[in-house]
Scaffold this active site. Sequence first.
Site, PDB file in Angstrom:
ATOM      1  CB  SER A 143      67.795  38.067  27.339  1.00 34.00           C
ATOM      2  OG  SER A 143      66.962  37.818  28.370  1.00 34.00           O
ATOM      3  CE1 TYR A 157      71.114  41.114  30.550  1.00 32.22           C
ATOM      4  CE2 TYR A 157      68.773  40.903  30.462  1.00 32.22           C
ATOM      5  CZ  TYR A 157      69.960  40.139  30.532  1.00 32.22           C
ATOM      6  OH  TYR A 157      69.994  38.922  30.277  1.00 32.22           O
TER       7      TYR A 157
HETATM    8  P1  NAP Z   1      76.114  34.447  35.753  1.00 32.50           P
HETATM    9  O1  NAP Z   1      75.973  33.091  36.408  1.00 32.50           O
HETATM   10  O2  NAP Z   1      76.188  35.556  36.259  1.00 32.50           O
HETATM   11  O3  NAP Z   1      77.544  34.003  34.943  1.00 32.50           O
HETATM   12  C1  NAP Z   1      78.058  35.020  34.068  1.00 32.50           C
HETATM   13  C2  NAP Z   1      79.283  34.929  33.456  1.00 32.50           C
HETATM   14  O4  NAP Z   1      79.934  35.662  32.505  1.00 32.50           O
HETATM   15  C3  NAP Z   1      80.533  34.356  34.502  1.00 32.50           C
HETATM   16  O5  NAP Z   1      81.245  33.265  34.002  1.00 32.50           O
HETATM   17  C4  NAP Z   1      81.219  35.675  34.434  1.00 32.50           C
HETATM   18  O6  NAP Z   1      82.317  35.350  35.295  1.00 32.50           O
HETATM   19  C5  NAP Z   1      81.161  36.115  33.379  1.00 32.50           C
HETATM   20  N1  NAP Z   1      81.409  37.496  32.770  1.00 32.50           N
HETATM   21  C6  NAP Z   1      80.630  38.676  33.400  1.00 32.50           C
HETATM   22  N2  NAP Z   1      81.168  39.512  32.923  1.00 32.50           N
HETATM   23  C7  NAP Z   1      82.174  39.245  32.217  1.00 32.50           C
HETATM   24  C8  NAP Z   1      83.174  40.105  31.377  1.00 32.50           C
HETATM   25  N3  NAP Z   1      83.205  41.506  31.375  1.00 32.50           N
HETATM   26  N4  NAP Z   1      84.221  39.427  30.811  1.00 32.50           N
HETATM   27  C9  NAP Z   1      84.366  37.996  30.825  1.00 32.50           C
HETATM   28  N5  NAP Z   1      83.298  37.264  31.398  1.00 32.50           N
HETATM   29  C10 NAP Z   1      82.422  37.861  32.178  1.00 32.50           C
HETATM   30  O7  NAP Z   1      75.118  34.798  34.541  1.00 32.50           O
HETATM   31  P2  NAP Z   1      73.966  33.832  33.653  1.00 32.50           P
HETATM   32  O8  NAP Z   1      72.959  34.009  34.290  1.00 32.50           O
HETATM   33  O9  NAP Z   1      74.691  32.583  33.402  1.00 32.50           O
HETATM   34  O10 NAP Z   1      73.992  34.544  32.247  1.00 32.50           O
HETATM   35  C11 NAP Z   1      74.925  34.233  31.005  1.00 32.50           C
HETATM   36  C12 NAP Z   1      74.257  35.015  29.912  1.00 32.50           C
HETATM   37  O11 NAP Z   1      72.932  34.412  29.829  1.00 32.50           O
HETATM   38  C13 NAP Z   1      74.148  36.401  30.014  1.00 32.50           C
HETATM   39  O12 NAP Z   1      74.391  36.920  28.789  1.00 32.50           O
HETATM   40  C14 NAP Z   1      72.758  36.711  30.481  1.00 32.50           C
HETATM   41  O13 NAP Z   1      72.402  37.973  29.873  1.00 32.50           O
HETATM   42  C15 NAP Z   1      71.920  35.342  29.671  1.00 32.50           C
HETATM   43  N6  NAP Z   1      70.823  35.219  30.139  1.00 32.50           N
HETATM   44  C16 NAP Z   1      70.556  34.752  31.333  1.00 32.50           C
HETATM   45  C17 NAP Z   1      69.341  34.290  31.977  1.00 32.50           C
HETATM   46  C18 NAP Z   1      68.966  33.599  33.229  1.00 32.50           C
HETATM   47  O14 NAP Z   1      67.966  33.407  33.661  1.00 32.50           O
HETATM   48  N7  NAP Z   1      70.143  33.377  33.870  1.00 32.50           N
HETATM   49  C19 NAP Z   1      68.393  34.838  31.062  1.00 32.50           C
HETATM   50  C20 NAP Z   1      68.452  35.003  29.870  1.00 32.50           C
HETATM   51  C21 NAP Z   1      69.753  35.443  29.468  1.00 32.50           C
HETATM   52  P3  NAP Z   1      83.064  36.669  35.824  1.00 32.50           P
HETATM   53  O15 NAP Z   1      81.995  37.535  36.617  1.00 32.50           O
HETATM   54  O16 NAP Z   1      84.040  36.285  36.876  1.00 32.50           O
HETATM   55  O17 NAP Z   1      83.991  37.518  34.977  1.00 32.50           O
END
Ligand code: NAP
Length: 259
Positions: A143, A157
């Site tokens: 991130s 985080y």
């Molecule tokens: P999201 O929509 O909440 O999706 C998260 C995914 O991870 C889901 O498939 C969730 O499924 C899974 N997950 C969560 N905890 C888990 C665990 N303990 N074991 C296995 N799977 C798990 O989040 P996102 O925004 O796409 O984020 C994905 C990645 O991008 C993260 O690493 C986040 O830090 C990074 N990121 C996101 C943003 C943004 O703007 N969205 C920005 C910077 C970085 P379940 O809940 O069913 O387990």
Amino acid sequence: MFNSLQGRSAIVTGGSKGIGRGIAETLARAGVNVVITGRTQADIDATAADLADVGGSVTGVAADVSSPEDCRRVVAAAVERNGGVDIVCANAGIFPSGRLADLTPEDLEQVMGVNFKGTVYIVQAALEPLTASGHGRVIITSSITGPVTGFPGWSHYGASKAAQLGFLRTAAIELAPKKITVNAVLPGNIITEGLIEMGQTYMDQMAAAVPQGRLGSVADIGNAALFFATDEAAYITGQSLVVDGGQILPESPEALADL
Ligand code: NAP
């Protein structure tokens, strides 16, 4: 022209939703056979069904990345279904908000357990098939928050996202002789189901802080991950790529005032 990735095998942790789903779709459209994970079987099934016809196969395994045993199960399933593992996308992550004064040991353990340890566990579990592939790729979703910027409520985080990059640099050295590259994508603010739930006003405010004037899409991150997965990116390792529409560039709000 890039070499085809048709028939390669990938694991995308957290591929059931959000950015991981976008990465899974982008890889599958390139002909890669993808195993997605998450803890929620219903989300995995829905995503696998939605992506059934885009190109390569998309199948799921319910697993918690903070469990080394679960990570070994995911890798075993990918090897059995798709004949090996060429690409590991360590993407699963959580971002609960908590101010520094209120953070508990459990909060720290949870965030580090999923975001940092989960990254290490899935890479460790896949080392044998990644080595056997002769062109292994590890692609970490970090991130901008932590490695580059800060945001109130996300000290733990941000630390977990920076920890991924500390891991990446030494892992890249250790795995270089095995022809495995280790790189990271650092997303800015990306439109996911979770962000949409925050409402249009919130999304408009976030977009106003981005020089390009828009939030990122999951395809923007998928495309960056796809590049790291290619044969043509074989000489790039230990690097992190910010994908944020220029969000980290303005030194003050005035930098955006006259655009
Ligand atoms: P999201 O929509 O909440 O999706 C998260 C995914 O991870 C889901 O498939 C969730 O499924 C899974 N997950 C969560 N905890 C888990 C665990 N303990 N074991 C296995 N799977 C798990 O989040 P996102 O925004 O796409 O984020 C994905 C990645 O991008 C993260 O690493 C986040 O830090 C990074 N990121 C996101 C943003 C943004 O703007 N969205 C920005 C910077 C970085 P379940 O809940 O069913 O387990």
